[in-house]
Design a protein around this motif. Structure first.
Motif, PDB file in Angstrom:
ATOM      1  N   LYS A 468       0.834  -1.064   0.034  1.00  0.00           N
ATOM      2  CA  LYS A 468       0.043  -0.019  -0.049  1.00  0.00           C
ATOM      3  C   LYS A 468       0.887   1.362   0.126  1.00  0.00           C
ATOM      4  O   LYS A 468       0.766   2.258  -0.844  1.00  0.00           O
ATOM      5  CB  LYS A 468      -0.811   0.109   1.334  1.00  0.00           C
ATOM      6  N   GLU A 469       1.789   1.138   0.986  1.00  0.00           N
ATOM      7  CA  GLU A 469       2.853   2.476   1.002  1.00  0.00           C
ATOM      8  C   GLU A 469       4.223   2.298   0.605  1.00  0.00           C
ATOM      9  O   GLU A 469       4.518   1.067   0.853  1.00  0.00           O
ATOM     10  CB  GLU A 469       2.699   2.806   2.409  1.00  0.00           C
ATOM     11  N   HIS A 470       4.984   3.184   0.076  1.00  0.00           N
ATOM     12  CA  HIS A 470       6.345   3.165  -0.045  1.00  0.00           C
ATOM     13  C   HIS A 470       7.085   4.260   0.674  1.00  0.00           C
ATOM     14  O   HIS A 470       6.464   5.168   1.011  1.00  0.00           O
ATOM     15  CB  HIS A 470       6.396   3.220  -1.445  1.00  0.00           C
ATOM     16  N   PHE A 471       8.181   3.969   0.748  1.00  0.00           N
ATOM     17  CA  PHE A 471       9.162   4.889   1.250  1.00  0.00           C
ATOM     18  C   PHE A 471       9.439   6.092   0.393  1.00  0.00           C
ATOM     19  O   PHE A 471       9.464   5.857  -0.735  1.00  0.00           O
ATOM     20  CB  PHE A 471      10.697   4.331   1.632  1.00  0.00           C
ATOM     21  N   ILE A 472       9.586   7.148   0.895  1.00  0.00           N
ATOM     22  CA  ILE A 472       9.849   8.436   0.061  1.00  0.00           C
ATOM     23  C   ILE A 472      11.565   8.335  -0.328  1.00  0.00           C
ATOM     24  O   ILE A 472      12.315   7.785   0.433  1.00  0.00           O
ATOM     25  CB  ILE A 472       9.147   9.727   0.614  1.00  0.00           C
ATOM     26  N   ASP A 473      11.967   9.215  -1.028  1.00  0.00           N
ATOM     27  CA  ASP A 473      13.293   9.201  -1.475  1.00  0.00           C
ATOM     28  C   ASP A 473      14.071   9.448  -0.101  1.00  0.00           C
ATOM     29  O   ASP A 473      15.335   8.835  -0.229  1.00  0.00           O
ATOM     30  CB  ASP A 473      13.481  10.102  -2.777  1.00  0.00           C
ATOM     31  N   ARG A 474      13.875  10.485   0.288  1.00  0.00           N
ATOM     32  CA  ARG A 474      14.467  10.983   1.530  1.00  0.00           C
ATOM     33  C   ARG A 474      14.807   9.744   2.568  1.00  0.00           C
ATOM     34  O   ARG A 474      15.756   9.651   3.256  1.00  0.00           O
ATOM     35  CB  ARG A 474      14.044  12.132   2.216  1.00  0.00           C
ATOM     36  N   GLN A 475      13.509   8.897   2.685  1.00  0.00           N
ATOM     37  CA  GLN A 475      13.676   7.802   3.679  1.00  0.00           C
ATOM     38  C   GLN A 475      14.782   6.875   3.113  1.00  0.00           C
ATOM     39  O   GLN A 475      15.740   6.319   3.875  1.00  0.00           O
ATOM     40  CB  GLN A 475      12.420   7.263   3.714  1.00  0.00           C
ATOM     41  N   TYR A 476      14.776   6.635   1.883  1.00  0.00           N
ATOM     42  CA  TYR A 476      15.615   5.628   1.343  1.00  0.00           C
ATOM     43  C   TYR A 476      17.140   6.180   1.574  1.00  0.00           C
ATOM     44  O   TYR A 476      18.177   5.366   1.814  1.00  0.00           O
ATOM     45  CB  TYR A 476      15.320   5.361  -0.174  1.00  0.00           C
ATOM     46  N   GLU A 477      17.178   7.434   1.274  1.00  0.00           N
ATOM     47  CA  GLU A 477      18.902   7.895   1.157  1.00  0.00           C
ATOM     48  C   GLU A 477      19.051   7.794   2.885  1.00  0.00           C
ATOM     49  O   GLU A 477      20.324   7.545   3.146  1.00  0.00           O
ATOM     50  CB  GLU A 477      18.556   9.666   0.928  1.00  0.00           C
ATOM     51  N   HIS A 478      18.288   8.124   3.842  1.00  0.00           N
ATOM     52  CA  HIS A 478      18.667   8.162   5.277  1.00  0.00           C
ATOM     53  C   HIS A 478      19.158   6.723   5.583  1.00  0.00           C
ATOM     54  O   HIS A 478      19.976   6.362   6.224  1.00  0.00           O
ATOM     55  CB  HIS A 478      17.401   8.694   6.193  1.00  0.00           C
ATOM     56  N   MET A 479      18.233   5.638   5.261  1.00  0.00           N
ATOM     57  CA  MET A 479      18.192   4.279   5.487  1.00  0.00           C
ATOM     58  C   MET A 479      19.928   3.565   4.692  1.00  0.00           C
ATOM     59  O   MET A 479      20.433   3.029   5.315  1.00  0.00           O
ATOM     60  CB  MET A 479      17.110   3.393   5.019  1.00  0.00           C
ATOM     61  N   HIS A 480      20.026   4.267   3.382  1.00  0.00           N
ATOM     62  CA  HIS A 480      21.337   3.949   3.063  1.00  0.00           C
ATOM     63  C   HIS A 480      22.279   4.781   3.704  1.00  0.00           C
ATOM     64  O   HIS A 480      23.570   3.655   4.077  1.00  0.00           O
ATOM     65  CB  HIS A 480      21.409   4.510   1.425  1.00  0.00           C
ATOM     66  N   GLN A 481      22.279   5.646   4.163  1.00  0.00           N
ATOM     67  CA  GLN A 481      23.508   6.375   5.159  1.00  0.00           C
ATOM     68  C   GLN A 481      23.597   5.413   6.385  1.00  0.00           C
ATOM     69  O   GLN A 481      24.928   5.293   6.803  1.00  0.00           O
ATOM     70  CB  GLN A 481      23.068   7.778   5.361  1.00  0.00           C
ATOM     71  N   MET A 482      22.352   5.289   7.046  1.00  0.00           N
ATOM     72  CA  MET A 482      22.756   4.601   8.286  1.00  0.00           C
ATOM     73  C   MET A 482      23.294   2.899   7.981  1.00  0.00           C
ATOM     74  O   MET A 482      24.126   2.642   8.701  1.00  0.00           O
ATOM     75  CB  MET A 482      21.177   4.218   8.895  1.00  0.00           C
ATOM     76  N   MET A 483      22.737   2.429   6.985  1.00  0.00           N
ATOM     77  CA  MET A 483      23.539   1.028   6.647  1.00  0.00           C
ATOM     78  C   MET A 483      24.803   1.089   6.314  1.00  0.00           C
ATOM     79  O   MET A 483      25.666   0.160   6.536  1.00  0.00           O
ATOM     80  CB  MET A 483      22.530   0.379   5.733  1.00  0.00           C
ATOM     81  N   GLU A 484      25.311   2.320   5.755  1.00  0.00           N
ATOM     82  CA  GLU A 484      26.675   2.348   5.177  1.00  0.00           C
ATOM     83  C   GLU A 484      27.556   2.490   6.495  1.00  0.00           C
ATOM     84  O   GLU A 484      28.693   2.000   6.601  1.00  0.00           O
ATOM     85  CB  GLU A 484      26.765   3.493   4.273  1.00  0.00           C
ATOM     86  N   LEU A 485      26.938   3.395   7.338  1.00  0.00           N
ATOM     87  CA  LEU A 485      27.712   3.515   8.725  1.00  0.00           C
ATOM     88  C   LEU A 485      27.885   2.135   9.610  1.00  0.00           C
ATOM     89  O   LEU A 485      28.904   1.858  10.121  1.00  0.00           O
ATOM     90  CB  LEU A 485      26.936   4.450   9.544  1.00  0.00           C
ATOM     91  N   THR A 486      26.836   1.350   9.565  1.00  0.00           N
ATOM     92  CA  THR A 486      26.617   0.066  10.052  1.00  0.00           C
ATOM     93  C   THR A 486      27.642  -0.848   9.478  1.00  0.00           C
ATOM     94  O   THR A 486      28.351  -1.633  10.127  1.00  0.00           O
ATOM     95  CB  THR A 486      25.238  -0.293  10.060  1.00  0.00           C
ATOM     96  N   ASN A 487      27.701  -0.662   8.245  1.00  0.00           N
ATOM     97  CA  ASN A 487      28.652  -1.642   7.300  1.00  0.00           C
ATOM     98  C   ASN A 487      29.909  -1.252   7.600  1.00  0.00           C
ATOM     99  O   ASN A 487      31.043  -2.118   7.773  1.00  0.00           O
ATOM    100  CB  ASN A 487      28.352  -1.610   5.748  1.00  0.00           C
ATOM    101  N   ASP A 488      30.433   0.116   7.793  1.00  0.00           N
ATOM    102  CA  ASP A 488      31.601   0.382   8.112  1.00  0.00           C
ATOM    103  C   ASP A 488      31.854  -0.212   9.799  1.00  0.00           C
ATOM    104  O   ASP A 488      33.191  -0.759  10.118  1.00  0.00           O
ATOM    105  CB  ASP A 488      31.733   1.959   8.587  1.00  0.00           C
ATOM    106  N   ALA A 489      31.050  -0.148  10.462  1.00  0.00           N
ATOM    107  CA  ALA A 489      31.393  -0.745  11.847  1.00  0.00           C
ATOM    108  C   ALA A 489      31.540  -2.372  11.851  1.00  0.00           C
ATOM    109  O   ALA A 489      32.529  -2.872  12.545  1.00  0.00           O
ATOM    110  CB  ALA A 489      29.915  -0.542  12.581  1.00  0.00           C
ATOM    111  N   LEU A 490      30.773  -3.042  10.997  1.00  0.00           N
ATOM    112  CA  LEU A 490      31.020  -4.433  10.703  1.00  0.00           C
ATOM    113  C   LEU A 490      32.365  -4.678  10.058  1.00  0.00           C
ATOM    114  O   LEU A 490      33.131  -5.561  10.550  1.00  0.00           O
ATOM    115  CB  LEU A 490      30.032  -4.793   9.772  1.00  0.00           C
ATOM    116  N   THR A 491      33.050  -3.821   9.075  1.00  0.00           N
ATOM    117  CA  THR A 491      34.115  -3.885   8.473  1.00  0.00           C
ATOM    118  C   THR A 491      35.286  -3.759   9.509  1.00  0.00           C
ATOM    119  O   THR A 491      36.267  -4.559   9.680  1.00  0.00           O
ATOM    120  CB  THR A 491      34.243  -3.132   7.463  1.00  0.00           C
TER     121      THR A 491
END
Length: 573
Positions: A468-491
């Motif tokens: 029914k609903e979809h994320f807006i572009d800004r939400q995708y951008e923020h989630m990608h930024q957060m996941m990039e930080l999390t991946n850096d922590a895992l690395t």
């Protein structure tokens, strides 16, 4: 021969084997971490690798321990298989020190000296800091007590005067090649059955020193022991990973090749060794008399030790030039298994029955935890791909893979924990006990990382199923930024788990965690404003924040793993 003498003989062998085991384990407790560092640092080429293997094996009195450490380094990528082969060659030379110790024990009555050693050992054991030295003294005292009792039992048996025994060995033609092969096979089978080349060497020394067994047949038994001990390690490595089986096969190839070439120059080679020690091969009881004959026969234990050393030194000198060819041969015989990691879960480094010493078992468990950590980062990257996957079939396949990884993480935690539990039942040093506690915390936190990844995947799946609903572009951008930080922590975490100290900065991990927390707080406030301003609905905002919050939790688990591993590294330092 009375039943009492047989039991005395078996008991002496048991004392000898127990003493060697206790001595080896005590040495590993005292110098285990340092020996591992030496093994990792001193293998720059085939010659330093050979010398390192020789010195480490002579130090811990266990070629198995050296081989296991070497294989674990190959698995971790710290050593190449070629370097490992050179270390194993050196281990074969180092293990000959055992034969020299035993020959010394057979040459004179050493049992009078073991009782003060027992007394000193029990005093040291009660001193906490000195108890490993006490364990070592107990081990060496038990070993010499076993050797002394074995020597005395052999003398009491009067084998040199037992006509039945003399007739049995004289029934073999000493000049026959078939006789040499028979005793070679007998030595291999005995070593395989007893699971101790030292015990078979001790029996051989008794038979030779008493004048019953001719030197040529005795040395054929020693050659068989060299092959028998490699059969044991190959059978133990059958359930292990590819590199462990290749290393075990290289060990067998080394010894079998040596036995094959020495069969062509058998008598001349043995005669040279006898001349070195001062043993007269031509001397007989009839020509020299009983006393001179037995005095000459007493040198046979040194002949056996000298042969064992010369054989391994010459064999190493021949084969050390052909290490690349040996490497290609074992890789050709044992090919890498191609398997889907998601479909076929199994532990790669921990193998039942392969580890023989608790201190080294901990090293293997560390490699398994490193593999566990790398799997969790792969699982997180699957979640990142899932977030942007538009094709329904590909989405379903990726979600299914993440579910399997979650099951793998649960299984790995249980299997490693069970293994560490078994290891902790053994007598361990305080440092090793602390490492096990830290490792149990690591696997618990790594499993929590898997849970966090799976929770994110379920949240994304819930959003997709709703349609029914979809994320807006800004939400995708923020989630990608957060996941990039999390991946850096895992690395950063995996850099530490892999032991790459030069690429790891602990402050970097804490800084990333602070960034994740601050970014989460910022997005939380912004999400409330966006929902209030009707930029998107409350429902999609909740799903969005669930993913952000799981990333923040995952970052906390990463920090917990880093803290646990840093404690382990400080103890290793």
């Amino acid at each position: 021969m009375s039943i009492w003498v047989i039991f005395k003989l078996l008991g002496s062998l048991a004392l000898l084997m127990f003493g060697m085991k206790s001595m080896s384990e005590a040495l590993q407790k005292m110098a285990g971490p340092q020996l591992r560092h030496v093994l990792g640092a001193m293998t720059t080429n085939r010659f330093t690798g050979m010398l390192t293997g020789m010195l480490v094996t002579a130090s811990v009195q266990s070629s198995t321990a050296t081989t296991v450490m070497t294989v674990s380094f190959v698995n971790a990528g710290l050593l190449t298989l070629a370097q490992a082969i050179s270390v194993i060659m050196g281990a074969n030379i180092g293990t000959t020190l055992t034969a020299w110790i035993m020959s010394a024990g057979f040459s004179f009555n050493i049992t009078d000296f073991v009782y003060p050693a027992f007394f000193l050992a029990i005093i040291l054991i009660y001193y906490k800091r000195k108890r490993y030295i006490g364990d070592f003294l107990f081990g060496i005292a038990f070993m010499f007590l076993g050797l002394g009792t074995l020597r005395q039992t052999g003398m009491d048996m009067h084998l040199g005067e037992n006509q039945a025994v003399l007739d049995f060995f004289s029934s073999f033609d000493p000049n026959s090649f078939f006789t040499t092969l028979t005793f070679l096979l007998l030595g291999g089978v005995l070593t395989f059955c007893v699971q101790s080349s030292a015990a078979v060497m001790a029996i051989t020394m008794i038979l030779c020193s008493s004048g019953v067994l001719p030197i040529y047949q005795g040395i054929a038994l020693v050659m068989g022991e060299n092959i028998g001990t490699t059969v044991t390690s190959n059978l133990a490595a059958m359930t292990a990973n590819t590199q462990a089986r290749r290393a075990a096969l290289a060990h067998m190839f080394f010894n079998v090749f040596g036995v094959v070439w020495i069969l062509f120059v058998f008598r001349p080679f043995v005669d040279v060794v006898c001349n070195m020690v001062g043993y007269d091969v031509t001397l007989t009881k009839e020509t020299a008399g009983q006393a001179a004959y037995l005095a000459n026969a007493a040198k046979l234990s040194f002949v056996l030790a000298a042969f064992h050393t010369c054989f391994n030194v010459v064999n190493t000198f021949i084969l050390i030039w052909f290490i690349p060819q040996i490497e290609r041969f074992v890789c050709w015989v044992i090919k890498t298994k191609k398997q889907d990691e998601e479909e076929d879960f199994r532990l790669h480094f921990i193998t039942a029955g392969f580890m023989k010493t608790p201190e080294l078992s901990v090293l293997e468990a560390q490699k398994e935890i490193q593999s566990f950590s790398e799997r969790m980062q792969r699982m997180f990257n699957m979640v990142r791909e899932l977030l942007t996957e538009k094709d329904e079939q590909k989405f379903a396949k990726q979600y299914s893979r993440i579910e399997k990884y979650e099951s793998i993480s649960d299984n790995m935690e249980i299997e490693i924990a069970n293994y560490l539990d078994q290891v902790s039942d053994a007598h361990l040093s305080d440092d090793t006990k602390a490492k096990i506690r830290a490792m149990l915390r690591e696997i618990s936190e790594l499993e929590s990382i898997g849970d966090a990844c799976y929770n994110m995947a379920r949240t994304i799946n819930r959003k997709v199923q709703g349609k029914k609903e979809h994320f807006i572009d800004r939400q995708y951008e923020h989630m990608h930024q957060m996941m990039e930080l999390t991946n850096d922590a895992l690395t950063q975490m995996n850099n530490l788990m892999g032991g790459r100290k030069e690429s790891f900065n602990v402050n970097r991990s804490f800084n990333i965690e602070t960034e994740i927390n601050n970014f989460r707080d910022q997005l939380k406030s912004q999400n409330i404003n966006d929902v209030n301003n009707h930029v998107y609905t409350y429902g999609i905002g909740t799903i969005y924040m669930d993913i952000i919050n799981e990333c923040e939790k995952l970052g906390d688990y990463v920090i917990n793993v880093v803290e646990a591993r840093m404690r382990t590294k400080q103890r290793d330092a």
